[in-house]
Design a protein around this motif. Structure first.
Motif, PDB file in Angstrom:
ATOM      1  N   UNK A   1       0.846  -1.202   0.000  1.00  0.00           N
ATOM      2  CA  UNK A   1       0.000   0.000   0.000  1.00  0.00           C
ATOM      3  C   UNK A   1       0.878   1.247   0.000  1.00  0.00           C
ATOM      4  N   UNK A   2       0.416   2.250  -0.709  1.00  0.00           N
ATOM      5  CA  UNK A   2       1.022   3.578  -0.697  1.00  0.00           C
ATOM      6  C   UNK A   2      -0.095   4.542  -0.289  1.00  0.00           C
ATOM      7  N   UNK A   3       0.021   5.112   0.917  1.00  0.00           N
ATOM      8  CA  UNK A   3      -1.075   5.894   1.493  1.00  0.00           C
ATOM      9  C   UNK A   3      -0.629   7.311   1.813  1.00  0.00           C
ATOM     10  N   UNK A   4      -1.595   8.229   1.832  1.00  0.00           N
ATOM     11  CA  UNK A   4      -1.290   9.608   2.181  1.00  0.00           C
ATOM     12  C   UNK A   4      -2.511  10.263   2.815  1.00  0.00           C
ATOM     13  N   UNK A   5      -2.257  11.385   3.487  1.00  0.00           N
ATOM     14  CA  UNK A   5      -3.312  12.173   4.110  1.00  0.00           C
ATOM     15  C   UNK A   5      -3.573  13.368   3.206  1.00  0.00           C
ATOM     16  N   UNK A   6      -4.849  13.652   2.935  1.00  0.00           N
ATOM     17  CA  UNK A   6      -5.256  14.800   2.125  1.00  0.00           C
ATOM     18  C   UNK A   6      -5.743  15.899   3.053  1.00  0.00           C
ATOM     19  N   UNK A   7      -5.261  17.101   2.849  1.00  0.00           N
ATOM     20  CA  UNK A   7      -5.715  18.235   3.658  1.00  0.00           C
ATOM     21  C   UNK A   7      -5.925  19.425   2.730  1.00  0.00           C
ATOM     22  N   UNK A   8      -7.016  19.388   1.983  1.00  0.00           N
ATOM     23  CA  UNK A   8      -7.318  20.467   1.043  1.00  0.00           C
ATOM     24  C   UNK A   8      -8.534  21.240   1.512  1.00  0.00           C
ATOM     25  N   UNK A   9      -8.399  22.546   1.601  1.00  0.00           N
ATOM     26  CA  UNK A   9      -9.542  23.391   1.933  1.00  0.00           C
ATOM     27  C   UNK A   9     -10.227  23.037   3.229  1.00  0.00           C
TER      28      UNK A   9
ATOM     29  N   UNK B   1     -10.691  20.109   4.418  1.00  0.00           N
ATOM     30  CA  UNK B   1     -11.268  18.761   4.398  1.00  0.00           C
ATOM     31  C   UNK B   1     -10.164  17.751   4.648  1.00  0.00           C
ATOM     32  N   UNK B   2     -10.291  17.006   5.719  1.00  0.00           N
ATOM     33  CA  UNK B   2      -9.294  15.980   6.039  1.00  0.00           C
ATOM     34  C   UNK B   2      -9.773  14.636   5.526  1.00  0.00           C
ATOM     35  N   UNK B   3      -8.883  13.861   5.023  1.00  0.00           N
ATOM     36  CA  UNK B   3      -9.185  12.520   4.565  1.00  0.00           C
ATOM     37  C   UNK B   3      -7.895  11.799   4.260  1.00  0.00           C
ATOM     38  N   UNK B   4      -8.009  10.579   3.866  1.00  0.00           N
ATOM     39  CA  UNK B   4      -6.818   9.822   3.510  1.00  0.00           C
ATOM     40  C   UNK B   4      -7.175   8.828   2.422  1.00  0.00           C
ATOM     41  N   UNK B   5      -6.172   8.327   1.762  1.00  0.00           N
ATOM     42  CA  UNK B   5      -6.387   7.370   0.696  1.00  0.00           C
ATOM     43  C   UNK B   5      -5.058   6.964   0.101  1.00  0.00           C
ATOM     44  N   UNK B   6      -5.109   6.374  -1.070  1.00  0.00           N
ATOM     45  CA  UNK B   6      -3.884   5.945  -1.729  1.00  0.00           C
ATOM     46  C   UNK B   6      -4.141   4.816  -2.689  1.00  0.00           C
ATOM     47  N   UNK B   7      -3.123   3.970  -2.828  1.00  0.00           N
ATOM     48  CA  UNK B   7      -3.173   2.850  -3.768  1.00  0.00           C
ATOM     49  C   UNK B   7      -2.777   1.558  -3.079  1.00  0.00           C
ATOM     50  N   UNK B   8      -3.253   0.463  -3.624  1.00  0.00           N
ATOM     51  CA  UNK B   8      -2.905  -0.870  -3.126  1.00  0.00           C
ATOM     52  C   UNK B   8      -2.602  -1.761  -4.316  1.00  0.00           C
ATOM     53  N   UNK B   9      -1.442  -2.406  -4.283  1.00  0.00           N
ATOM     54  CA  UNK B   9      -1.057  -3.359  -5.334  1.00  0.00           C
ATOM     55  C   UNK B   9      -1.020  -4.758  -4.714  1.00  0.00           C
ATOM     56  N   UNK B  10      -2.015  -5.590  -5.043  1.00  0.00           N
ATOM     57  CA  UNK B  10      -2.080  -6.932  -4.441  1.00  0.00           C
ATOM     58  C   UNK B  10      -0.990  -7.848  -4.988  1.00  0.00           C
ATOM     59  N   UNK B  11      -0.560  -8.785  -4.140  1.00  0.00           N
ATOM     60  CA  UNK B  11       0.419  -9.790  -4.566  1.00  0.00           C
ATOM     61  C   UNK B  11      -0.215 -10.795  -5.521  1.00  0.00           C
ATOM     62  N   UNK B  12      -1.525 -11.013  -5.364  1.00  0.00           N
ATOM     63  CA  UNK B  12      -2.242 -11.991  -6.182  1.00  0.00           C
ATOM     64  C   UNK B  12      -3.616 -11.427  -6.532  1.00  0.00           C
ATOM     65  N   UNK B  13      -4.063 -11.666  -7.739  1.00  0.00           N
ATOM     66  CA  UNK B  13      -5.366 -11.169  -8.193  1.00  0.00           C
ATOM     67  C   UNK B  13      -6.380 -12.308  -8.119  1.00  0.00           C
ATOM     68  N   UNK B  14      -7.499 -12.053  -7.426  1.00  0.00           N
ATOM     69  CA  UNK B  14      -8.567 -13.047  -7.316  1.00  0.00           C
ATOM     70  C   UNK B  14      -9.869 -12.435  -7.842  1.00  0.00           C
TER      71      UNK B  14
END
Length: 84
Positions: free
Chosen positions: A13-21, A23-36
């Motif tokens: 996972x590559x995650x970050x915190x968003x703080x725009x205007x 509005x607080x939140x967080x998100x990012x990307x996830x690259x799975x080792x295996x696709x099901x």
């Protein structure tokens, strides 16, 4: 990643915190080792489990192929960020 049905998917996972205007939140990307098939159907009710038993609720907001055998999932976090 813990899917809605309880299935666990390992990955990076590559995650970050968003703080725009203010509005607080967080998100990012996830690259799975295996696709099901279950992973391809993921949406709401998903959790990310980080080291030291930290867990955060996420929604899968997008999915794209990186290579023939890899996916990258876009995530939007809900509630407190489990990594801050």
């Amino acid at each position: 990643m813990i899917l809605a049905d309880g299935a666990r998917v390992s990955g990076m996972a590559s995650l970050n915190v968003n703080q725009r205007g203010g509005i607080n939140g967080w998100g990012g990307n996830f690259r799975p080792d295996e696709i099901t098939d279950d992973l391809r159907e993921a949406g709401e009710g998903v959790q990310l489990e980080l080291p030291y038993e930290r867990v955060g609720d996420v929604t899968v907001t997008g999915m794209r192929k990186l290579l023939a055998t890899q996916l990258l999932l876009s995530l939007s976090g809900h509630g407190p960020a489990p990594f801050s």
